[in-house]
Write a protein that holds these residues in place. Structure first.
Motif, short mmCIF file in Angstrom:
data_model
loop_
_atom_site.label_atom_id
_atom_site.label_comp_id
_atom_site.label_asym_id
_atom_site.label_seq_id
_atom_site.Cartn_x
_atom_site.Cartn_y
_atom_site.Cartn_z
N ARG A 104 2.42 1.44 -3.08
CA ARG A 104 1.53 2.35 -4.50
C ARG A 104 1.28 3.02 -3.96
O ARG A 104 1.50 4.34 -5.59
N GLN A 105 1.37 4.12 -3.11
CA GLN A 105 0.84 6.28 -2.93
C GLN A 105 2.08 6.21 -2.93
O GLN A 105 2.18 7.08 -3.96
N TRP B 181 5.90 -0.37 6.94
CA TRP B 181 6.48 1.64 6.58
C TRP B 181 8.29 1.21 7.04
O TRP B 181 8.33 2.32 6.34
N ASP C 277 -9.87 9.13 -11.75
CA ASP C 277 -8.56 7.56 -11.58
C ASP C 277 -9.05 6.90 -12.10
O ASP C 277 -7.73 5.93 -12.67
N ALA D 197 0.44 -1.51 -0.22
CA ALA D 197 -0.36 0.00 0.10
C ALA D 197 0.55 1.25 0.07
O ALA D 197 0.75 2.20 -1.18
N THR D 198 1.72 1.62 0.60
CA THR D 198 2.87 2.78 1.18
C THR D 198 3.70 2.78 -0.68
O THR D 198 3.89 3.46 -1.09
N ASN E 136 0.62 2.51 -14.76
CA ASN E 136 -0.45 2.44 -13.86
C ASN E 136 -0.69 0.57 -14.22
O ASN E 136 -0.50 0.06 -13.06
N VAL F 68 1.14 4.58 4.34
CA VAL F 68 -0.29 3.66 4.02
C VAL F 68 -0.75 2.94 4.64
O VAL F 68 0.20 1.84 5.08
N ASN G 36 2.10 6.69 -6.93
CA ASN G 36 1.09 7.65 -7.50
C ASN G 36 1.92 8.72 -7.21
O ASN G 36 1.24 9.40 -8.15
N THR G 37 1.90 8.98 -6.30
CA THR G 37 3.14 10.15 -6.54
C THR G 37 4.06 10.84 -6.69
O THR G 37 4.59 11.92 -7.58
#
Length: 852
Positions: A517-518, A796, A679, A514-515, A715, A812, A521-522
């Motif tokens: 993925r974020q 994390w 999105d 999840a982190t 993506n 995340v 995206n950033t």
């Protein structure tokens, strides 16, 4: 002892089923994760590297942007080269079905090196023939035999030397006949626009006659060493006086393409290496824990063999032989299971049109590593308990073994080792994460988690005791369960450890994914801050035609409001030019500067950090730092330069600075509209939005561009990889459940006499089953809470260590997924107690008390 080992494996086969499953699933996890890395590269080669998938080496142009004939000759004539493909390409414009459209045309490669796949018809064989991709053909109603007039680019806008046609004000035009349809490209750099293939002569006629080749692809003769050939060709290019050209393998080219799209960092490879490290940790800890418990249960049996005359070496050989046979057989099944899992996940991914490029790769390393790791880990896991069983006298081994508590030497030694591992590992893990040192973070994370396991008997029983208060309403079974859970700290800790390992690693991977993925995206937002751009004038740096399009909207503001109503458009902003700055091409080239307010930037830009402030001009990547002067016919304004990481954005100033510049000198037709899109749009939806937006502003489709298509394609690549990783999480969960079932089953077997005594004292069958179920739920609940907490921290910190070089990594926490993991862990503990509890309840008290 070979006969003893084989006899034990066949006689007590059911005893080894659980450990065999644990080894098999651990090996499947390890092999699958290694296959993820190879499949990632294969998938990237099928998308980013599709254009050169049949080559061995690629020669790239230097700063000039093109390869001259001398470079092609120097590389293609090398003794190691078998075939070569000097690619020419050009941007063309055409009109079909009443729509203007930009596309890319490239020269056809030799048959053995042509990267495209023919869908129908035939490839062009002579001048004025071309093949076009299926999507474009369907969109514009083209087919084999259709005629299409192609218009070459205005070379003056590219910054290169203009051709004679460009100097005379005319653009080259060529009518081509469509001979065939090719499959659309998966390359995100070209997937969003029409793709045409023609003979080299046709491409030259449409492009700049003075331009060179865009790329040179080479295949090598059989038996040639790729590294040596690469080095030799590089020296030949230097000797020929070719400046700036580089030679790369296909893998190096793919990696460079990934880095180009992710701000210079090959993040996918880094992240997958981290997941491979986690897989090895899963295999080591789970197999060792489960097998150690199983062998410890046989301590009395091994002691009896020694009483019957077996020597220490024979006992150890028998146990290790059992482990070897079991480990190898389970490893073979694990490799097969891992391959099947990966094949199923890739096949499922390919059913989605935008992930059809997903490719399965099974490298020999995944098979060899799985077989070796599973076998070696199983044997190593059996060494310690086998040694412990032969380290004491036979009669002592027949007695019940003492638990490792803080009150005996073995327990104190384990505790001190655990505390030392925590004291060294925890700070080193934080240091590795903060300093972005992935190897240190992985090593320190393993050491610190080992410390947690060694110290488990120090804090797991007290936590279970606290949780046991929740079982008080259940009456006698609840009270007995709470007491039993802490009466034997070693047994409780061993039961909790199996689930603690699994939950921690599953949570680690969920949080890390999840982190990551974020973070991806950033990074994409920084590199592609604008989803879609509408060039209302076609001039400036946006690359459109200088003449206004017929039917253009006279009121851009009204058109913007109309565009906002299009499904899939979240926001639209009209940017008006306020001046110009020197460009990166010729001295006379200029780039238009646009003004935008901070509020509009917040609504329209993907990059949340890009908020223009007064006093600065924001420039695309590659621009000069320092001061920048913005010019108009009425004056100038000098501002501080802020160079962004993105190359896909126009120069910007804050609206307050834009108001200081005299207005009206730049034609209003040069205005630009930026759009932010939803999105979850696919490529076909984006093309539909593009068509509607062009119609709203009355401009050709070619005037509507942007990075949305590239973002969607990239993506999709990331989603394929995270989909596979998510599938692997299910394997890790099953491994953890096997470990819990093993430990709980052995725990109940060890307590046969104890449970029978409770029955003799009046405990009913239902109460006995309830006691064991509550006890399992208490231990599983505590292990799940601890594992979730540790997994979030490890996940994390691991993501920070792996992805930190690219920029800030924001933690995340996938709360919904973690709640699911907690529920599964508790239910798993309950289910794991069903069969042992049923077996204990069916045994009569007299039989149980008579058990030796």
């Amino acid at each position: 002892m070979l006969r003893v080992a084989l006899s034990h494996l066949s006689t007590h086969f059911s005893r080894f089923v659980a450990i065999g499953l644990a080894v098999m699933l651990s090996v499947a996890f390890l092999s699958s994760t290694l296959m993820v890395g190879a499949s990632t590269q294969a998938t990237l080669a099928a998308s980013l590297g599709e254009a050169y998938s049949k080559a061995d080496l690629i020669v790239n142009a230097g700063p000039s942007g093109s390869l001259r004939q001398e470079a092609v000759d120097a590389a293609a004539s090398a003794p190691a080269v078998k075939d070569s493909y000097a690619e020419r390409s050009a941007t063309v414009m055409f009109t079909a079905a009443g729509e203007g459209q930009y596309g890319k045309i490239r020269s056809l490669a030799p048959a053995i090196m042509e990267p495209s796949v023919l869908s129908s018809g035939a490839y062009p064989t002579s001048a004025n023939e071309a093949a076009v991709d299926v999507k474009t053909a369907n969109r514009f109603g083209l087919h084999a035999g259709s005629l299409l007039e192609l218009q070459g680019p205005d070379t003056g806008q590219a910054g290169g030397a203009p051709s004679s046609a460009a100097q005379s004000g005319a653009k080259p035009r060529t009518a081509v006949k469509i001979t065939g349809l090719i499959q659309p490209s998966n390359d995100p750099f070209s997937a969003g626009s029409p793709q045409l293939v023609a003979t080299p002569g046709t491409v030259v006629a449409l492009g700049d006659t003075g331009a060179g080749y865009s790329r040179l692809q080479l295949t090598l003769k059989p038996g040639q060493d790729t590294a040596e050939a690469k080095d030799y060709i590089g020296r030949r290019l230097d000797a020929a006086g070719v400046e700036g050209a580089t030679v790369q393998t296909v893998q190096e080219k793919v990696t460079a393409s990934v880095a180009q799209m992710t701000g210079g960092q090959d993040l996918l490879t880094t992240a997958l290496l981290a997941f491979a490290g986690v897989a090895i940790l899963v295999a080591t800890l789970v197999v060792a824990n489960t097998f150690s418990v199983l062998i410890a249960q046989r301590t009395r049996e091994l002691g009896l063999l020694r009483c019957l005359g077996a020597g220490k070496a024979q006992i150890r050989s028998s146990v290790l032989l059992e482990a070897l046979l079991l480990g190898f057989a389970s490893s073979v099944l694990g490799v097969l299971a891992g391959t099947g899992l990966m094949a199923a996940l890739i096949a499922w991914a390919r059913t989605t049109p935008d992930k059809a490029f997903a490719t399965l790769a099974v490298p020999p390393s995944a098979i060899i590593a799985g077989l070796v790791a599973g076998t070696v880990l199983t044997v190593v896991a059996a060494m310690v308990p086998a040694k412990a069983a032969t380290a004491v006298a036979p009669l002592v081994a027949l007695r019940p073994a003492g638990d490792a508590t803080v009150n005996n030497r073995r327990g104190r030694l384990r505790l001190w080792f655990g505390l030392a591992a925590l004291a060294v590992g925890a700070p080193s893990l934080v240091l590795g994460a903060m300093a972005n040192m992935l190897p240190l973070a992985m090593l320190a994370g393993t050491l610190s988690f080992l410390g947690v396991l060694l110290c488990a008997s120090l804090f797991v029983p007290p936590l279970v005791a606290v949780a046991g208060r929740l079982a008080a309403p259940a009456g006698v079974p609840g009270n007995l369960a709470a007491v039993n859970a802490v009466r034997n700290p070693g047994r409780t800790s061993a039961t909790a450890a199996a689930l603690l390992i699994g939950v921690t690693l599953v949570t680690l991977m969920m949080t890390g994914a999840a982190t990551a993925r974020q973070a991806f995206n950033t990074l994409l937002a920084e590199n592609y801050p604008v989803d879609m751009t509408v060039n209302l004038g076609g001039g400036g740096s946006s690359g459109g035609s200088s003449a206004p399009a017929p039917g253009k909207s006279n009121d851009p503001g009204a058109a913007v409001e109309k565009v906002k109503a299009i499904s899939g458009v979240e926001a639209a902003v009209l940017l008006r030019p306020v001046g110009s700055i020197p460009g990166t091409g010729s001295p006379t080239d200029a780039r238009t500067v646009y003004a935008i307010s901070s509020d509009d930037a917040a609504r329209i830009l993907r990059d949340k950090e890009l908020r223009p402030a007064p006093g600065s001009v924001y420039l695309p990547a590659g621009s000069k730092t320092g001061k920048t002067t913005i010019s108009t016919q009425g004056g100038t304004l000098t501002l501080d330069s802020v160079v962004l990481r993105s190359m896909h954005i126009e120069p910007l100033v804050d609206s307050a600075d834009g108001a200081k510049l005299p207005a009206g000198e730049i034609p209003a037709g040069n205005s630009t509209v930026w759009l932010k899109l939803g999105d979850n749009l696919d490529a076909d939806q984006l093309q539909g939005i593009r068509k509607h937006v062009a119609a709203a502003f009355g401009v050709p489709d070619a005037h509507v561009s942007g990075a949305a298509l590239e973002r969607v394609t990239f993506n999709s690549i990331i989603d394929v990889m995270l989909l596979v990783v998510t599938g692997l999480l299910g394997v890790a969960v099953v491994i953890a459940l096997i470990g819990v079932a093993n430990t709980l089953s052995l725990s109940v077997l060890e307590r046969t006499r104890e449970n029978s005594l409770l029955r003799a004292l009046g405990l009913t069958k239902g109460q006995l089953r309830g006691m064991l179920a509550i006890e399992a739920v208490l231990v599983a609940g505590v292990a799940a809470v601890m594992g979730t907490s540790l997994g979030v921290v490890y996940g994390w910190l691991g993501a920070k260590a792996a992805l930190g070089p690219m920029g800030e990594v924001v933690p995340v926490v996938p709360w919904l997924q973690l709640l699911g993991v907690f529920a599964v862990a508790v239910v798993a503990g309950l289910l794991a107690s069903v069969l042992p509890a049923r077996r204990a309840a069916r045994l009569s008290p007299v039989q149980g008390l008579a058990t030796a």
